[in-house]
Motif scaffolding. Structure first.
Motif, PDB file in Angstrom:
ATOM      1  N   PRO A  97       0.824  -1.210   0.006  1.00 13.40           N
ATOM      2  CA  PRO A  97      -0.150   0.159  -0.095  1.00 13.40           C
ATOM      3  C   PRO A  97       0.776   1.055  -0.019  1.00 13.40           C
ATOM      4  O   PRO A  97       0.475   2.276  -0.528  1.00 13.40           O
ATOM      5  CB  PRO A  97      -0.685  -0.048   1.382  1.00 13.40           C
ATOM      6  CG  PRO A  97      -0.844  -1.428   1.698  1.00 13.40           C
ATOM      7  CD  PRO A  97       0.563  -2.109   1.202  1.00 13.40           C
ATOM      8  N   GLN A 112       0.452   5.255  -0.499  1.00 20.18           N
ATOM      9  CA  GLN A 112       0.108   5.877   0.971  1.00 20.18           C
ATOM     10  C   GLN A 112       1.161   6.354   1.284  1.00 20.18           C
ATOM     11  O   GLN A 112       2.317   5.914   1.407  1.00 20.18           O
ATOM     12  CB  GLN A 112      -0.492   4.695   1.695  1.00 20.18           C
ATOM     13  CG  GLN A 112      -2.172   4.426   1.408  1.00 20.18           C
ATOM     14  CD  GLN A 112      -2.379   3.434   2.577  1.00 20.18           C
ATOM     15  OE1 GLN A 112      -2.071   3.635   3.771  1.00 20.18           O
ATOM     16  NE2 GLN A 112      -3.231   2.484   2.182  1.00 20.18           N
ATOM     17  N   HIS A 129      -7.480  -1.487  -4.904  1.00 17.45           N
ATOM     18  CA  HIS A 129      -8.214  -0.334  -3.832  1.00 17.45           C
ATOM     19  C   HIS A 129      -9.416   0.133  -4.470  1.00 17.45           C
ATOM     20  O   HIS A 129      -9.848   1.333  -4.409  1.00 17.45           O
ATOM     21  CB  HIS A 129      -7.268   0.669  -3.960  1.00 17.45           C
ATOM     22  CG  HIS A 129      -6.125   0.442  -2.949  1.00 17.45           C
ATOM     23  ND1 HIS A 129      -5.358   1.668  -2.429  1.00 17.45           N
ATOM     24  CD2 HIS A 129      -5.920  -0.468  -2.403  1.00 17.45           C
ATOM     25  CE1 HIS A 129      -4.452   1.038  -1.731  1.00 17.45           C
ATOM     26  NE2 HIS A 129      -4.816  -0.176  -1.587  1.00 17.45           N
ATOM     27  N   THR A 160     -12.336  -1.241  -0.105  1.00 17.24           N
ATOM     28  CA  THR A 160     -12.283  -0.260   0.757  1.00 17.24           C
ATOM     29  C   THR A 160     -13.449  -0.284   1.945  1.00 17.24           C
ATOM     30  O   THR A 160     -12.998  -0.253   3.047  1.00 17.24           O
ATOM     31  CB  THR A 160     -12.107   1.303   0.159  1.00 17.24           C
ATOM     32  OG1 THR A 160     -10.965   0.932  -0.928  1.00 17.24           O
ATOM     33  CG2 THR A 160     -11.533   2.161   1.258  1.00 17.24           C
ATOM     34  N   TYR A 162      -7.029   4.473  13.227  1.00 20.57           N
ATOM     35  CA  TYR A 162      -8.088   4.783  12.749  1.00 20.57           C
ATOM     36  C   TYR A 162      -9.033   4.624  13.715  1.00 20.57           C
ATOM     37  O   TYR A 162      -9.328   3.782  14.607  1.00 20.57           O
ATOM     38  CB  TYR A 162      -8.423   3.961  11.543  1.00 20.57           C
ATOM     39  CG  TYR A 162      -7.740   4.285  10.247  1.00 20.57           C
ATOM     40  CD1 TYR A 162      -8.515   5.099   9.388  1.00 20.57           C
ATOM     41  CD2 TYR A 162      -6.486   3.679  10.023  1.00 20.57           C
ATOM     42  CE1 TYR A 162      -7.851   5.513   8.053  1.00 20.57           C
ATOM     43  CE2 TYR A 162      -6.068   4.070   8.699  1.00 20.57           C
ATOM     44  CZ  TYR A 162      -6.658   4.946   7.794  1.00 20.57           C
ATOM     45  OH  TYR A 162      -6.112   5.200   6.718  1.00 20.57           O
ATOM     46  N   GLY A 202      -4.917   1.058   6.718  1.00 23.63           N
ATOM     47  CA  GLY A 202      -6.060   1.702   5.736  1.00 23.63           C
ATOM     48  C   GLY A 202      -5.964   0.791   4.408  1.00 23.63           C
ATOM     49  O   GLY A 202      -5.404  -0.160   4.298  1.00 23.63           O
ATOM     50  N   PRO A 203      -6.614   1.473   3.592  1.00 21.65           N
ATOM     51  CA  PRO A 203      -7.598   2.427   3.347  1.00 21.65           C
ATOM     52  C   PRO A 203      -8.962   2.341   4.027  1.00 21.65           C
ATOM     53  O   PRO A 203      -9.395   1.111   3.946  1.00 21.65           O
ATOM     54  CB  PRO A 203      -7.469   2.820   1.902  1.00 21.65           C
ATOM     55  CG  PRO A 203      -7.544   1.486   1.377  1.00 21.65           C
ATOM     56  CD  PRO A 203      -6.715   0.381   2.240  1.00 21.65           C
ATOM     57  N   HIS A 204      -9.476   3.487   4.073  1.00 20.44           N
ATOM     58  CA  HIS A 204     -10.996   3.184   4.456  1.00 20.44           C
ATOM     59  C   HIS A 204     -12.030   4.289   3.845  1.00 20.44           C
ATOM     60  O   HIS A 204     -11.586   5.158   3.556  1.00 20.44           O
ATOM     61  CB  HIS A 204     -11.049   3.567   6.222  1.00 20.44           C
ATOM     62  CG  HIS A 204     -10.577   2.544   6.862  1.00 20.44           C
ATOM     63  ND1 HIS A 204     -11.122   1.252   7.183  1.00 20.44           N
ATOM     64  CD2 HIS A 204      -9.428   2.435   7.397  1.00 20.44           C
ATOM     65  CE1 HIS A 204     -10.448   0.450   7.893  1.00 20.44           C
ATOM     66  NE2 HIS A 204      -9.197   0.964   8.237  1.00 20.44           N
TER      67      HIS A 204
END
Ligand code: SER
Length: 611
Positions: free
Chosen positions: A47, A52, A464, A469, A564, A576-578
């Motif tokens: 990531p 990121q 992604h 996500t 997070y 992450g990602p979110h």
């Protein structure tokens, strides 16, 4: 040079050059369903290589345990290992070729570090390639840097993409040429075609790879030049130790001496050691190497923070295959009965300082290994009965004195009978095995398992998409909901996400009831309704722990991590990602609840669109 000293030297060298040391990650890739195990040091960093920000900055270094199961049937020769450690350093859009190669060269040749003779090094660089969607130029830049550093032109080999191209983690994404470093062991070589990466005669040993993620591969198959590329390097710890100590095989290094001796001790009968490892190609020495490699891999799988027990599924199945293959090879050394426990203790004592989990999970490791040995001995016993039955049939049917190859393979595959054992038993009855038929069945199986071993699903860390996500965020909601409904003993043991569903493993001693399932679903859906916003803060691991954030805590150092929060509902350490807010998740539904291994449950859940 020992493994411990090499780890230390590598990490301190790169720290001196502005890198931050990051913990090694679990052997079980988090949120990456494309592979069963972590196969390279860069794997947990995908990531970040994709864009990121890493909380520890843009120069990183570590030592990562890895498992590659593609070669499982080749273990036994002197180079293949299923478990190995990879030293690596990374530049996340920071330095590029010039600095990366200069640092590699300095580490390899400096008197304060590896002190290798520069004239013994050989390197490969990308030769360039024309493809339908565009051409990628020859990597003259890397070659020139090597020349400048002092590698002579005849030791720089230009090779095509099969050798010197690192593809994107998914279908698209960062990729680029690599440059591999080899050590010339000084042996005569194998003639005209002898070259780094091109032959396996043992003259050139690959020790390090620098990947330059210089392009972005688009969905149309085109390669766009990136303005800020990443560097990903990987150095095989065991091979480098062999080279540094003038050994031709990793099994001759200090790393393997304890385990090989312990195996030797297991061959003792009536006070006499029957076999000692002799560094040859004999079937006995081959068995020594297989037991040593497979047991080390098995111990690391069991001892991992997310370790699983042997089973017929996924990683548990690979573990079973590794242990059973080791046990079978014990038979080749005439070892009677259960024998792996004392060898395991030696490995835990040796590897435990680098991997403290092996100590904390010692009881689990030992008991699971012994249980698997007991179970396998019973299976072997059943196989012997099956063999007798087959023999009877053959005798009744014809004068034929041949055992069909596919039956010998069935005994091998299903009952774990080594071919030699089958041969020995049927020879007493005057029969022979159809070797060709056995080999055919064996090759067919090997091809199938090779295809299936490392790659399991599409998708993965590089994926992604919106759905993956969304599932990442849903994982946090589920984790917290499980703790609220089932209790504080619930600890995440693994997760696996594709664009179509999520899977979540957690510790819990019994099946989740229907009522509990309904409560969990309701709690998650309530948080979705509340449209909670998601944000993260970067903090040190100890602060994260103190703040009560959930985490696997496989990190060993007090390093920077991302925490997070999903509104006031959940707080969790994660890369992450979110999604931005929970409202977009749709409707959460638990599709299945089942056992994953002893004391570990598995939930499969989906997000449905709201109508
Ligand atoms: N990912 C590259 C490799 O595995 C460099 O680390 O060789």
């Amino acid at each position: 040079m020992t493994a411990g000293k090499l780890r230390e030297a590598y990490i301190s060298f790169f720290k001196k050059h502005g890198h931050r040391e990051i913990s090694s990650k679990s052997l079980f890739p988090e949120n990456d369903p494309t592979v069963l195990f972590t196969t390279a040091g860069m794997h947990p960093l995908v990531p970040y290589l994709l864009g990121q920000e890493h909380p520890e900055g843009n120069r990183l270094v570590n030592c990562q345990p890895c498992i590659r199961t593609g070669d499982i049937d080749e273990v036994g020769d002197s180079t293949h290992l299923t478990f190995f450690e990879m030293l690596g350093n990374w530049s996340l859009r920071d330095y590029f070729k010039e600095e990366a190669l200069s640092m590699s060269f300095e580490f390899l040749t400096s008197k304060n570090y590896l002190n290798l003779d520069p004239d013994r090094l050989a390197v490969t660089v990308f030769a360039g390639e024309e493809s339908e969607t565009g051409s990628i130029p020859k990597d003259n830049e890397a070659a020139e840097i090597w020349l400048k550093l002092g590698i002579s032109a005849e030791r720089i080999y230009f090779l095509p993409s099969e050798d010197n191209w690192w593809g994107p983690a998914g279908r698209t994404g960062p990729c680029g040429p690599d440059s591999e470093m080899f050590y010339d062991t000084g042996v005569a070589g194998c003639g005209d075609n002898c070259r780094p990466g091109g032959c396996s005669c043992g003259k050139y040993v690959e020790i390090w790879n620098n990947v330059f993620m210089q392009y972005n591969k688009t969905a149309e198959g085109q390669y766009q030049l990136l303005t800020h590329g990443c560097v990903d390097t990987g150095m095989g710890l065991e091979r480098t130790i062999a080279v540094l100590n003038g050994k031709t095989s990793v099994f001759e290094t200090e790393i393997f001496q304890g385990i090989l001796q312990a195996i030797s001790c297991a061959t003792e009968r009536d006070g006499q050691i029957q076999h000692v490892y002799g560094h040859t190609e004999s079937p006995e020495d081959c068995s020594f190497r297989i037991i040593a490699d497979h047991l080390r891999a098995g111990i690391m799988i069991l001892g991992d923070p997310q370790g699983v027990a042997p089973s017929n599924l996924g990683q548990g199945y690979i573990l079973r295959r590794l242990l059973r293959r080791a046990i079978r090879h014990g038979k080749n050394l005439n070892i009677q009965g259960i024998f792996l426990r004392p060898i395991t203790e030696v490995v835990i004592a040796e590897m435990g300082s680098a991997y403290p989990n092996l100590h904390t999970r010692k009881d689990f490791i030992l008991s699971e290994i012994t249980r698997e040995e007991e179970r396998f001995i019973q299976t072997l016993h059943k196989g012997e009965q099956e063999l007798q039955r087959v023999l009877q049939q053959i005798r009744n049917r014809s004068q034929e004195a041949i055992l069909p190859g596919r039956l010998a393979f069935k005994l091998y595959d299903t009952y774990g009978f080594p071919l030699e054992l089958t041969e020995e038993i049927i020879a007493e009855a005057g029969l022979k095995v159809d070797h060709e038929g056995f080999q055919k069945a064996f090759d067919k199986h090997r091809e199938a398992s090779r295809k299936g071993a490392d790659k399991v699903f599409k998708g993965g860390l590089a994926d992604h998409s919106e759905m993956t996500t969304a599932y990442h965020t849903a994982t946090h909601l589920l984790h917290e909901a499980l703790r609220q409904v089932l209790g504080d003993h619930v600890v995440q043991r693994g997760s696996n996400i594709t664009a179509d569903r999520m899977r979540f493993d957690f510790s819990h001693p019994r099946a989740v009831t229907k009522e509990e399932t309904a409560k969990i679903e309701l709690l998650v859906n309530e948080q979705i309704e509340r449209n909670l916003s998601i944000s993260y803060k970067t903090m040190r691991l100890n602060e994260a722990k103190a703040s009560g954030a959930r985490a696997l805590f496989s990190e060993q150092y007090d390093e920077e991590v991302k925490v997070y929060s999903v509104g006031d509902f959940s707080l969790e350490v994660c890369g992450g990602p979110h999604v931005e807010s929970t409202g977009v998740l749709g409707h959460f539904k638990i599709a299945k609840e089942q056992s994953s291994s002893q004391g570990v449950r598995r939930i499969k859940a989906i997000l449905e669109s709201k109508h």
